[in-house]
Structure formats: C-alpha cells, structure tokens
Design a protein around this motif. Structure first.
Motif, PDB file in Angstrom:
ATOM      1  N   PHE A 224       6.892   1.849  24.640  1.00  0.00           N
ATOM      2  CA  PHE A 224       7.155   2.578  23.411  1.00  0.00           C
ATOM      3  C   PHE A 224       5.869   2.700  22.600  1.00  0.00           C
ATOM      4  N   GLY A 225       5.906   3.559  21.607  1.00  0.00           N
ATOM      5  CA  GLY A 225       4.822   3.679  20.640  1.00  0.00           C
ATOM      6  C   GLY A 225       5.408   3.638  19.242  1.00  0.00           C
ATOM      7  N   ARG A 226       4.624   3.207  18.290  1.00  0.00           N
ATOM      8  CA  ARG A 226       5.099   3.193  16.908  1.00  0.00           C
ATOM      9  C   ARG A 226       3.925   3.206  15.954  1.00  0.00           C
ATOM     10  N   SER A 227       4.201   3.649  14.727  1.00  0.00           N
ATOM     11  CA  SER A 227       3.214   3.599  13.655  1.00  0.00           C
ATOM     12  C   SER A 227       3.831   2.864  12.477  1.00  0.00           C
ATOM     13  N   ILE A 228       2.990   2.103  11.778  1.00  0.00           N
ATOM     14  CA  ILE A 228       3.440   1.308  10.629  1.00  0.00           C
ATOM     15  C   ILE A 228       2.525   1.616   9.455  1.00  0.00           C
ATOM     16  N   ALA A 229       3.111   2.033   8.348  1.00  0.00           N
ATOM     17  CA  ALA A 229       2.351   2.309   7.129  1.00  0.00           C
ATOM     18  C   ALA A 229       2.855   1.397   6.016  1.00  0.00           C
ATOM     19  N   ASN A 230       1.926   0.865   5.219  1.00  0.00           N
ATOM     20  CA  ASN A 230       2.290  -0.059   4.144  1.00  0.00           C
ATOM     21  C   ASN A 230       1.462   0.243   2.911  1.00  0.00           C
ATOM     22  N   ILE A 231       2.121   0.289   1.769  1.00  0.00           N
ATOM     23  CA  ILE A 231       1.451   0.447   0.474  1.00  0.00           C
ATOM     24  C   ILE A 231       2.047  -0.591  -0.470  1.00  0.00           C
ATOM     25  N   SER A 232       1.183  -1.321  -1.170  1.00  0.00           N
ATOM     26  CA  SER A 232       1.680  -2.337  -2.099  1.00  0.00           C
ATOM     27  C   SER A 232       0.681  -2.557  -3.225  1.00  0.00           C
ATOM     28  N   PHE A 233       1.186  -3.047  -4.340  1.00  0.00           N
ATOM     29  CA  PHE A 233       0.302  -3.538  -5.393  1.00  0.00           C
ATOM     30  C   PHE A 233       0.962  -4.743  -6.037  1.00  0.00           C
ATOM     31  N   GLY A 234       0.125  -5.645  -6.540  1.00  0.00           N
ATOM     32  CA  GLY A 234       0.684  -6.856  -7.109  1.00  0.00           C
ATOM     33  C   GLY A 234      -0.320  -7.641  -7.921  1.00  0.00           C
ATOM     34  N   TYR A 235       0.144  -8.762  -8.437  1.00  0.00           N
ATOM     35  CA  TYR A 235      -0.649  -9.611  -9.323  1.00  0.00           C
ATOM     36  C   TYR A 235      -0.645 -11.046  -8.802  1.00  0.00           C
ATOM     37  N   SER A 236      -1.729 -11.754  -9.062  1.00  0.00           N
ATOM     38  CA  SER A 236      -1.794 -13.182  -8.778  1.00  0.00           C
ATOM     39  C   SER A 236      -2.473 -13.875  -9.947  1.00  0.00           C
ATOM     40  N   LYS A 244      -0.053 -21.660  -8.274  1.00  0.00           N
ATOM     41  CA  LYS A 244      -0.444 -20.259  -8.210  1.00  0.00           C
ATOM     42  C   LYS A 244       0.789 -19.387  -8.036  1.00  0.00           C
ATOM     43  N   HIS A 245       0.807 -18.238  -8.722  1.00  0.00           N
ATOM     44  CA  HIS A 245       1.906 -17.297  -8.627  1.00  0.00           C
ATOM     45  C   HIS A 245       1.392 -15.965  -8.094  1.00  0.00           C
ATOM     46  N   ILE A 246       2.177 -15.338  -7.224  1.00  0.00           N
ATOM     47  CA  ILE A 246       1.858 -14.013  -6.696  1.00  0.00           C
ATOM     48  C   ILE A 246       3.128 -13.174  -6.759  1.00  0.00           C
ATOM     49  N   ILE A 247       3.044 -11.999  -7.362  1.00  0.00           N
ATOM     50  CA  ILE A 247       4.193 -11.107  -7.401  1.00  0.00           C
ATOM     51  C   ILE A 247       3.749  -9.699  -7.050  1.00  0.00           C
ATOM     52  N   ASN A 248       4.454  -9.079  -6.110  1.00  0.00           N
ATOM     53  CA  ASN A 248       4.238  -7.686  -5.736  1.00  0.00           C
ATOM     54  C   ASN A 248       5.448  -6.887  -6.200  1.00  0.00           C
ATOM     55  N   PRO A 249       5.357  -6.201  -7.330  1.00  0.00           N
ATOM     56  CA  PRO A 249       6.513  -5.442  -7.813  1.00  0.00           C
ATOM     57  C   PRO A 249       6.930  -4.333  -6.855  1.00  0.00           C
ATOM     58  N   THR A 288      10.509  -5.856  -3.585  1.00  0.00           N
ATOM     59  CA  THR A 288       9.694  -6.704  -4.457  1.00  0.00           C
ATOM     60  C   THR A 288       9.620  -8.096  -3.840  1.00  0.00           C
ATOM     61  N   ARG A 289       8.439  -8.725  -3.926  1.00  0.00           N
ATOM     62  CA  ARG A 289       8.270 -10.071  -3.371  1.00  0.00           C
ATOM     63  C   ARG A 289       7.549 -10.969  -4.371  1.00  0.00           C
ATOM     64  N   TYR A 290       8.023 -12.216  -4.435  1.00  0.00           N
ATOM     65  CA  TYR A 290       7.398 -13.238  -5.300  1.00  0.00           C
ATOM     66  C   TYR A 290       7.049 -14.455  -4.448  1.00  0.00           C
ATOM     67  N   THR A 291       5.868 -15.024  -4.683  1.00  0.00           N
ATOM     68  CA  THR A 291       5.408 -16.205  -3.948  1.00  0.00           C
ATOM     69  C   THR A 291       4.874 -17.246  -4.931  1.00  0.00           C
TER      70      THR A 291
END
Length: 481
Positions: A224-236, A244-249, A288-291
C-alpha cells in the motif's frame, strides 16, 4: 588520631554591577563599542546589535543588590543556553575591596544560519535500508530569539510483500528497495506566548514558548501507499524547575491511503474486521492535547530522581457537535455505522489518556537501577468505531517489550499469523513495565540486565480478535515477559 571539624560562617556576597557582553569573541576579545543600561544590567555591545535586549535580560536572574546564590547561576546558564542563540555562555564574578561582587556574562553568538546533513544504514532482522536527512536552521529570525527549522528526509528499505510472507527477500524477484519514504517538516519557535491576535510579554519565571509545526510524509510500501499531513500549534511553559506544561489547542492530522495491492484489497473487501478496514482507510483528526512533565533530576548532583509524563487528548467532539446542529453529511458506508464526513473523508472522534513513570536509583558511582511503568487507554466515540491507527497503542520493539518486534504482540491472548501480515497489532489499552540494572563493565563499555513485561488489549470483545479484550480476571495471565 580523631579527625576534627571547624565550622566557619560562609561569607555573604552581594552583587554590585552586572555586565552582559553580547557578540563576545574569546579569540579577538574586542573592546565593546557601546553600552546600554537597562534596569540592573549594563549591556556591552560589540558591533551590530542582533537581539532585542529583553530577550537577554529575561533570561538573567541576577539583580543588583541581591545575594550571590549558586542555584541562580545555574538557572541563568540554563535559560541562556535554551535560547539556542549562543555558542558559549560564560558567567564570571570579580570581588572588589568591599567584599562585593561584580558579575560578567559573556555571550558568544552562534551562526545565524546553518545546514546539517545525516545519513544512516539500517539492518533490522535482515531488513536492509538507507536514510538521509537535510536540515536548515535560521536563528533569531526577527531578533526576538525565533527559530525556523526546515527538515527534508528520505529513506529506502527492503520489506517483504504480503505474497512473499516468510520467504527470504533475496529469493524473490523484486526491486532491491521496494519501500520508499520521503517527507518534510517546517517548525517555527517563538520564546514567548503568542495568542491569536497579540504577543504576551515574556516572563522570567515561566520560560514560555510557542511552537508551530507542519509535517508531510509520503510512504510507498509493497502492499500500500499513504500520505500523512500534520499541522499543529501549541504552548509550553515551566511552572517550576521540575514541572512543565505543554498544550496544543489545535492538532490536525490527515491520512490518505492509496495504491493498495490486489491481495490486500481483497482481504479488506471481504473482511468484517473493522480494525483492518480502519487501518487502510482515509481519515483525519482535529483535536487538542495536553501534556504534564515532572522531572526532579539535578545534573550536577548524583541523587535518586523521578520522571513522570502524563498526556490527555480528545478529537472530533466539537466537529460532531456542529454536525449534529446542521444535521448534514451522514454516511451509510457498509464498513461503518452512520457517521459524519467532510468531503467524503470521515473524521475521528475519541478520548485518550497515557502515563509514563520512571524512577532512577543510584547504586554507586557507575551503577543504576531503573524502574518504569507505562499505562494508556483510549475510547473511540460515535463518529469512528475504532481509534485511528496512529493514536492506537502498540507494544514491542527496542523501547518496549524487547523480546518482540514492534507491533507484533497482542492484543491480549489473540494470536494470528495471517492477517498480521497486513495489519499492525494495536489496542485500546496498554500496560507496560521494565526493571533494568545498568552497570559499567570496563572503561567506556557499559551493559544492562533487564526484564520487560506488558501487553495491549481491546476495550470490548470483537469476533475477529478472540481473546483480545481486557478482562480483570484474565489480564495478568496475558502479560508477556
């Protein structure tokens, strides 16, 4: 004879003046051509001023009239180094006749632009491959410590096709490299908070950063073939030196699957296995992800320390709420229950939690005893009946239960040698633990004795994965060692 101890009060030193020399060259040691005084700091400038001055002063924790403290020296070293603007950072103190200190900080800049190249060859269980990376960095793009990084990477590998199964690659008449992967990544860092419409001034105590990331990856494999695209922005940001806190809204991920082999397509078309269908279907996530990270390690002190990382994320809930309101794009595809789609692509909806805890015990100068426990659970919600492949849990490989190759163990007591040719083994729940004793053999040669344990499970029973569900009265007997 008995030893003796003499106790003498430690001298208290107060800071009188703080000098910061920018563009310092330890080879030429040019005399500064200008001086700017900002609050407690005398900024000595040699040549052209390349930085916004608050970028430098916000990373210095000394104050005129304040007490000398070693922990403040180390914190200033750390923050100035984290800016990634300087090749070397030197902090020196000079005592005057009044038993007071003058502080001198010398900052030697690193090149504004740089290129990096990397090549590597791999051999994983007889699977040969080569890879290369090209990276470009532009530091201090707008004179505020911003960093833009562009990466290009490519890789080629020999993988067995589904029809070959367990045959040796060299016995099959196929191109030597039948797997290709190319991609790129653009990252932009800002050393302060950037909210949608304005900048929040940087503060000394939080070491805030804003990160923008865009990634594209193209993969062509035998089946098989595939393409993966990702766009994100966040704060640490740092709450304290240990926390330490990291959040990607916003995290957007789009997976496009294409060019499936005839054998794989036939199995997917004739199978009722929703995990297999989901693994090779187009989908996207918007979530949304929080770490949270806790680390009490002190580099200069040999002491026991702990590391804890907790992550939580959700995706698709806002989109489904909007679609419920407008009541549109209801799918009636056979492989799924009814759900919502955008431009014929279904979006994922799920909740996910993961945790990783490690404890490092110092035995002696060279020996360490390390404990690790990891746990994760995910719940697919209404719009997609399974977790997306990239968000599912897997186990095995060099950083997990090392007796198994990555994605070849589980779920639960399930065992299958046919469909596993096509699909990675994934689950909704993961338990994993390690105990490792690390020691020195001789000089630079180190070794470790370790025990790994763990498995993955599904949250509920599925016909295609008998024995794969998590049951409280059975899971302990299904943990692999």
């Amino acid at each position: 004879e008995k030893d003796s101890v003499a106790e003498i009060p430690h001298n208290r030193y107060y800071l009188v003046k703080i000098y910061v020399q920018i563009n310092y060259d330890d080879r030429t040691k040019k005399t500064p051509s200008d001086t700017i005084v900002i609050n407690d700091y005398h900024i000595l400038i040699t040549g052209h001023l390349q930085y916004k001055l608050n970028l430098i002063t916000n990373a210095i924790f000394f104050n005129t009239g304040g007490l000398f403290q070693q922990k403040i020296v180390e914190l200033t070293y750390k923050r100035l180094s984290e800016l990634k603007m300087f090749r070397t950072v030197q902090i020196q103190f000079s005592e005057n006749e009044n038993k007071q200190l003058d502080c001198f900080i010398y900052l030697s800049p690193i090149s504004k632009q740089s290129f990096f190249t990397e090549t590597e060859g791999t051999n994983t269980s007889g699977t040969l491959g080569i890879a290369g990376n090209l990276s470009y960095q532009n530091r201090n793009l707008f004179k505020g410590g911003e960093i833009m990084e562009v990466k290009l990477k490519g890789a080629m590998e020999v993988q067995k096709t589904s029809e070959e199964n367990n045959l040796q690659i060299q016995d099959v008449n196929i191109p030597f490299f039948n797997t290709i992967e190319v991609g790129g990544e653009v990252t932009f860092y800002v050393p302060r908070f950037v909210v949608p419409f304005f900048l929040v001034p940087a503060q000394k105590n939080n070491n805030a950063k804003t990160n923008y990331t865009s990634i594209y990856n193209y993969q062509q494999r035998p089946d098989f073939g595939r393409s993966i695209a990702n766009i994100s922005f966040g704060y640490s940001w740092q709450e304290t030196s240990e926390k330490k806190h990291i959040i990607n809204p916003v995290e957007f991920n789009l997976v496009n699957v294409f060019k499936l082999s005839e054998g794989l397509q036939d199995i997917i078309d004739n199978s009722k296995n929703i995990f297999l269908q989901n693994s090779y279907s187009d989908h996207f996530t918007l979530g949304t992800r929080y770490t949270f990270i806790y680390n009490d390690q002190e580099i200069r002190k040999k002491k026991n320390f702990s590391y804890l990382k907790i992550g939580a994320e959700g995706a698709g809930n806002t989109l489904r709420g909007i679609f419920n309101i407008v009541d549109r794009y209801v799918s009636d595809l056979n492989v799924y229950e009814n759900g919502y789609m955008i431009d014929s692509i279904r979006f994922s909806q799920y909740l996910r939690f993961d945790m990783d805890y490690r404890y490092y015990k110092i035995i002696n100068e060279s020996d360490r005893l390390v404990y690790r426990f990891a746990f994760g659970i995910g719940k697919p919600l209404h719009n997609l009946r399974t977790l997306p492949l990239e968000k599912s849990f897997f186990i095995g490989g060099p950083n997990s239960v090392r007796a198994w190759s990555a994605r070849t163990l589980g779920p639960g007591a399930y065992s299958d040698t046919i469909n596993s040719v096509f699909a990675d083994k994934t689950g909704d729940v993961k338990l994993e633990g390690n105990i490792e004793y690390r020691f020195n053999v001789i000089k630079i040669l180190n070794a470790a004795i370790f025990l790994d344990a763990g498995n993955i499970w599904l949250r509920k029973p599925y016909e295609n994965y008998k024995g794969g569900e998590f049951l409280w009265n059975k899971f302990l007997g299904q943990i692999a060692f």
